[in-house]
Write a protein that holds these residues in place. Structure first.
Motif, PDB file in Angstrom:
ATOM      1  N   GLN A 852       0.828  -1.210   0.000  1.00 42.63           N
ATOM      2  CA  GLN A 852       0.000   0.000   0.000  1.00 42.63           C
ATOM      3  C   GLN A 852       0.863   1.262   0.000  1.00 42.63           C
ATOM      4  O   GLN A 852       0.542   2.249  -0.670  1.00 42.63           O
ATOM      5  CB  GLN A 852      -0.924   0.000   1.225  1.00 42.63           C
ATOM      6  N   ASP A 855       2.309   1.536  -3.535  1.00 45.48           N
ATOM      7  CA  ASP A 855       1.225   1.854  -4.474  1.00 45.48           C
ATOM      8  C   ASP A 855       0.817   3.326  -4.364  1.00 45.48           C
ATOM      9  O   ASP A 855       0.549   3.990  -5.376  1.00 45.48           O
ATOM     10  CB  ASP A 855       0.009   0.963  -4.201  1.00 45.48           C
ATOM     11  N   TYR A 856       0.746   3.836  -3.150  1.00 52.19           N
ATOM     12  CA  TYR A 856       0.332   5.222  -2.947  1.00 52.19           C
ATOM     13  C   TYR A 856       1.305   6.198  -3.610  1.00 52.19           C
ATOM     14  O   TYR A 856       0.906   7.134  -4.311  1.00 52.19           O
ATOM     15  CB  TYR A 856       0.225   5.512  -1.451  1.00 52.19           C
ATOM     16  N   TYR A 857       2.607   5.948  -3.404  1.00 54.85           N
ATOM     17  CA  TYR A 857       3.590   6.898  -3.937  1.00 54.85           C
ATOM     18  C   TYR A 857       3.947   6.639  -5.403  1.00 54.85           C
ATOM     19  O   TYR A 857       4.288   7.570  -6.137  1.00 54.85           O
ATOM     20  CB  TYR A 857       4.859   6.868  -3.091  1.00 54.85           C
ATOM     21  N   THR A 861      -2.295   5.563  -6.060  1.00 54.00           N
ATOM     22  CA  THR A 861      -3.557   5.061  -5.530  1.00 54.00           C
ATOM     23  C   THR A 861      -3.979   5.962  -4.371  1.00 54.00           C
ATOM     24  O   THR A 861      -3.227   6.836  -3.921  1.00 54.00           O
ATOM     25  CB  THR A 861      -3.394   3.624  -5.017  1.00 54.00           C
ATOM     26  N   HIS A 862      -5.183   5.719  -3.866  1.00 53.82           N
ATOM     27  CA  HIS A 862      -5.621   6.482  -2.697  1.00 53.82           C
ATOM     28  C   HIS A 862      -4.781   6.096  -1.483  1.00 53.82           C
ATOM     29  O   HIS A 862      -4.270   4.979  -1.377  1.00 53.82           O
ATOM     30  CB  HIS A 862      -7.093   6.214  -2.413  1.00 53.82           C
ATOM     31  N   GLU A 863      -4.663   7.005  -0.549  1.00 53.56           N
ATOM     32  CA  GLU A 863      -3.855   6.778   0.638  1.00 53.56           C
ATOM     33  C   GLU A 863      -4.572   5.848   1.607  1.00 53.56           C
ATOM     34  O   GLU A 863      -5.762   6.042   1.898  1.00 53.56           O
ATOM     35  CB  GLU A 863      -3.565   8.118   1.335  1.00 53.56           C
ATOM     36  N   LYS A 868      -2.600   7.919   6.886  1.00 55.24           N
ATOM     37  CA  LYS A 868      -3.165   9.256   7.127  1.00 55.24           C
ATOM     38  C   LYS A 868      -3.414   9.512   8.610  1.00 55.24           C
ATOM     39  O   LYS A 868      -3.053  10.560   9.152  1.00 55.24           O
ATOM     40  CB  LYS A 868      -4.473   9.400   6.347  1.00 55.24           C
ATOM     41  N   LEU A 884      -8.648   2.432   1.845  1.00 52.16           N
ATOM     42  CA  LEU A 884      -8.082   3.607   1.188  1.00 52.16           C
ATOM     43  C   LEU A 884      -9.024   4.792   1.321  1.00 52.16           C
ATOM     44  O   LEU A 884     -10.242   4.656   1.216  1.00 52.16           O
ATOM     45  CB  LEU A 884      -7.831   3.311  -0.290  1.00 52.16           C
TER      46      LEU A 884
END
Length: 887
Positions: A852, A855-857, A861-863, A868, A884
């Motif tokens: 995850q 994938d985010y960076y 993708t959504h965080e 968060k 996410l």
């Protein structure tokens, strides 16, 4: 218990390929304990899930494969079987529901079973129709007969038996048709021998009650030896029907009040080695002193042999004693080696003049900063007692030739092989004349480079076969002939490394008609071949290709073998063939699900690094790779990887590093550059290789700025921490169990072994090559924590508080630095876990969060919510926050 029959088959088709997921990673299986029957007809193995679980039922199933019919018999609950009767039968131990053990006999190939119903154990003798075992007969209080042991010889075909009473020890010979045994007598034991059914001859009658108890026997020469009262040493010959007293230990002139311990008689009964211990100390040591437990003080002394974390009570209870040699022929006793040393005796020497011993006393304290404790080598003239140092700071033990005439020893400082002459005491360099280095040429650690090694010896003991980087060299120890390249230079000419393969038949002593199975590994293509090497240095190819091969074992007659091969796409399934690899049969196909998933391809890529040297690395692509598209790239490495081109990467949950195939299947390119280190500059060496390789991928259009991640664990965790202080080329980085401060790292102690970490820096992996005080600036400049303010790369740090190799505080310090500098960073501490994650649930969690994060960076993708919001104390284990956040 039902017998299940199965036939090996493959999948005819598969659905649309999909990316690997967590459940897929847990579905991969492995092959355990493969074995081949004596004739080679049958193969047994077990199958287990790579990610072990308590519900792993497959691991409790034994597969029995018939190489003739290509069918399998499945034996639930059986872990091991033994074959007998020329592979027409097998037996195993079964445990019923009440916990009672039963021996089950199975006929082959029918699978018909019966239970062994006799009192004695089932112990078949190959080549005979008999089971032979010792049965304890209890005392008979009615007939007033004492307990005794009975040797039962039962014909397992006819169920008839005969026995020999009062047998306490026995050995079979003449292919199981004859027997030698010790019969217990009221006065003294007897050593008897003869045909299995008799009549038996008495070879020796003792007048000492309950002795002898055992004997050694060479089944080919039919001679052996035994002791009586641990004082009288006898040898005997069954061929000649003679038994002779070799010597009486009581005749050895040892000082009064001393007792012999750890005695060892040489192979030809030429000399006896032993240690002497005061009799009073033997009795004293039997009484263990009880410590004062009202409090416990741990005292650290600056000049003691080892720090308290290394001290073990068992080692402090044992005593170092001087070593002695008694020449049986001359009757002379000599102190051969002082206490605290190790004696190296030429066991098979027909004549003896010199022995060797090693002494690590001057270096013992240095074990904390050296990779291996060095030792000096001494010779001892057992006729005069004269001692002489012949080697300084050696790292590997000298080895005596088969005939005991010469010892071969590698000098790590001069980087040469030397020969020690056991009769003259002279030292001769035997490897410089080869003209090529005989040490590991790619060695890049501060410690001395180790030798390439010894392949073996000729049967007469007059020659040793040693490796250079590619070939084998035959060294004539008599000194008559010059060193000759045994493999005719084939390896060097073709860039192939020739090495002996490991199996159940590999050996160190080669007869004149020997054929040695060897591996030829191509350093350019990384392909491997399996060849036979004869004693004239000729090579014969058996099989070769873009694989890595492993030979498990051969049948007793060496006509058949089982093996596996692997590469990026082929799992290590089990194969059977003739020993020349002809008529191969693939036995297993245990991971057919691979065809359902998007897999990967791999190639070796090469570029010029910042040291202006050629650099290699592995580049993994998804199998559906489209060069017109942009892919996220994960750069992951440790030291060198290109030699593993033909390694199969099973998709697994991550216990530390990112799983290569999991990321590739999910649309990542994975780059694994080789790193070769310069001592004193490990961080810069990593930068020169990794960053140059990454920029090369950008220039080739394979990698794209903004879509490049970096990942490493332990030693590569250190490197990743260093790299992000020097470059912003990586969009994000995951760092596992890193050393971030070399100063405190150097002064730390490994929690697992208790060993101070000096050696890591001065001689091994951390490659500083100096003490902290000799290279203060280098230790500081190679520490990521000192340059943390230069980091602009978001970090995912994983370091666990029970890490036994790298102190948890190291990873936490980097997190705290990032926090104080208010840079994006997350620290994952799986409470109670060590250097690697062992808990399956923790592995799942780490696999999910690492993917995850990248994938985010890298995929935009959504965080995930955990990145968060974090996970606060009251939320632990309740809300993992994998979901996410959608804007």
């Amino acid at each position: 218990m039902a017998i299940l029959f199965a036939t090996v088959f493959g999948l005819d088709g598969y659905a649309q390929k999909k990316p690997l997921d967590i459940e897929a990673c847990m579905s991969w299986k492995r092959i355990d304990t493969p074995a081949i029957s004596p004739t080679g007809r049958w193969v047994t193995y077990r199958v287990s899930l790579m990610e072990s679980t308590s519900e792993n039922k497959d691991a409790k199933m034994l597969h029995l494969f018939d190489t003739r019919t290509r069918k399998e018999i499945l034996l639930p609950g059986v872990t091991e079987v033994s074959f007998y009767n020329n592979d027409q039968s097998l037996y195993y131990v079964d445990i019923d529901s009440t916990g009672t053990e039963k021996t089950i006999l199975m006929a082959l190939p029918s699978g018909k079973k019966r239970e062994w119903s006799h009192q004695e154990n089932f112990n078949p003798v190959e080549g005979t129709p008999y089971s032979i075992s010792v049965l304890a007969v209890p005392k008979d209080t009615v007939k007033h007969t004492p307990a005794f042991s009975r040797l039962v010889i039962r014909d397992f075909r006819k169920e008839t038996a005969f026995h020999i009473d009062s047998v306490s020890y026995y050995r079979l010979y003449d292919k199981g048709r004859s027997i030698a045994f010790i019969r217990n007598q009221s006065v003294g034991n007897t050593l008897c021998y003869g045909p299995l059914r008799g009549p038996y001859r008495t070879l020796y009658q003792s007048d000492v009650k309950k002795e002898p108890t055992a004997f050694s026997l060479d089944e080919k020469l039919l001679d052996g030896s035994f002791r009586v009262k641990d004082s009288l040493w006898y040898d005997f010959s069954l061929k000649k029907n003679v038994c002779n007293l070799v010597f009486d230990k009581k005749e050895i002139p040892i000082p009064a009040g001393m007792e012999m311990v750890r005695t060892d008689l040489s192979y030809y009964a030429k000399f006896l080695t032993f240690e002497l211990k005061p009799s009073a100390l033997i009795e004293k040591n039997r009484k263990e002193l009880e410590p004062d437990k009202s409090f416990e003080l741990e005292l650290w002394t600056w000049n003691e042999f080892e720090v308290p974390t290394l001290q073990r009570r068992s080692r402090y209870r044992s005593m170092d004693l001087p070593k002695y040699v008694y020449d049986i022929t001359t009757g002379k006793l000599v102190e051969a080696a002082p206490a605290t040393t190790d004696l190296l005796a030429p066991d098979r020497a027909q004549e003896i003049r010199y022995m060797l011993y090693t002494d690590d006393t001057p270096y013992r304290m240095q074990r904390e900063w050296l990779e291996d404790v060095p030792f000096d080598v001494y010779s001892i003239d057992i006729h005069t007692g004269e001692r002489k140092k012949i080697g300084t700071a050696y790292r590997s033990i000298p080895k005596w030739s088969v005939n005991g005439k010469w010892a071969v020893m590698y000098d790590p400082i001069a980087q040469v092989w030397n020969k020690f002459d056991g009769m003259t005491g002279t030292i001769t360099d035997i490897s410089t004349a080869i003209g090529y280095p005989v040490f590991e040429r790619m060695h890049d650690k501060p410690a001395p480079a180790p030798a390439c090694g010894i392949a073996g010896w000729t049967a007469d003991g007059n020659a040793v076969l040693i490796y250079d980087a590619y070939d084998w060299w035959k060294i004539d120890l008599t000194g008559v002939r010059k060193p000759e390249c045994f493999t005719k230079g084939y390896g060097r000419r073709n860039g192939k490394v020739i090495r002996k393969m490991v199996s159940n038949i590999d050996k160190d002593i080669f007869g004149p008609d020997e054929k040695i199975m060897v591996s030829l590994w191509d350093e350019n293509t990384m392909d491997e071949g399996v060849y036979l090497l004869d004693m004239r240095g000729r090579l014969k190819k058996l099989t070769e290709g873009a694989y890595t091969y492993t030979v498990h074992c051969f049948s007793d007659d060496q006509k058949y073998c089982i093996w596996n091969r692997q590469n990026i796409s082929e799992f290590r399934d089990l194969w059977w063939s003739k020993s020349d690899f002809s008529n191969p049969v693939r036995i297993t196909h245990i991971n057919p699900q691979q065809e359902n998933y998007n897999w990967g391809t791999v190639k070796v890529t090469e570029w010029t690094n910042y040291e202006n040297k050629k650099n290699k690395g592995l580049l993994f692509f998804p199998e559906d790779y489209d060069a017109s598209k942009e892919y996220p790239v994960l750069v992951q490495f440790y030291e060198t990887h290109s030699e593993g081109l033909n390694t199969y990467h099973a998709p697994l949950l991550s216990s530390a590093m990112a799983d290569v195939m999991y990321f590739v299947s999910n649309g990542y390119i994975v780059f694994m550059p080789d790193v070769h280190f310069t001592v004193g500059s490990p961080g810069q060496s990593s930068y020169d290789a990794v960053v140059s390789g990454t920029k090369f991928l950008i220039e080739q259009g394979i990698a794209h700025p903004g879509k490049i991640g970096l990942q490493g664990h332990s030693w590569s965790g250190y490197q990743v921490g260093y790299l992000v202080t020097k470059t912003d080329i990586f969009t994000c980085a995951s760092i596992g169990a890193p050393i971030t401060d070399m100063v405190t790292g150097y002064l730390g102690i490994r929690n697992g072994s208790g060993l101070p970490r000096y050696f890591m820096y001065e001689e091994t992996q951390s490659r500083m090559g100096s003490t902290l005080w000799e290279a203060k600036e280098k230790y500081l400049s190679n520490s990521a924590i000192m340059e943390a303010d230069k980091i602009r790369t978001p970090l995912l740090i994983c370091h666990n508080d029970d890490d036994e190799a790298v102190a948890y505080e190291q990873g936490r310090a980097l997190y705290l630095a990032m926090r104080r500098l208010q840079r994006p960073a997350w620290l994952l501490n799986y409470k109670g876990e060590g250097h690697f994650l062992n808990n399956l649930a923790a592995q799942k969690d780490w696999t999910i969060r690492m993917m995850q994060f990248f994938d985010y960076y890298l995929k935009a993708t959504h965080e995930p919510r955990w990145m968060k919001e974090g996970i606060h104390l009251k939320e632990r284990g309740i809300d993992q926050k994998y979901d996410l956040i959608k804007n």
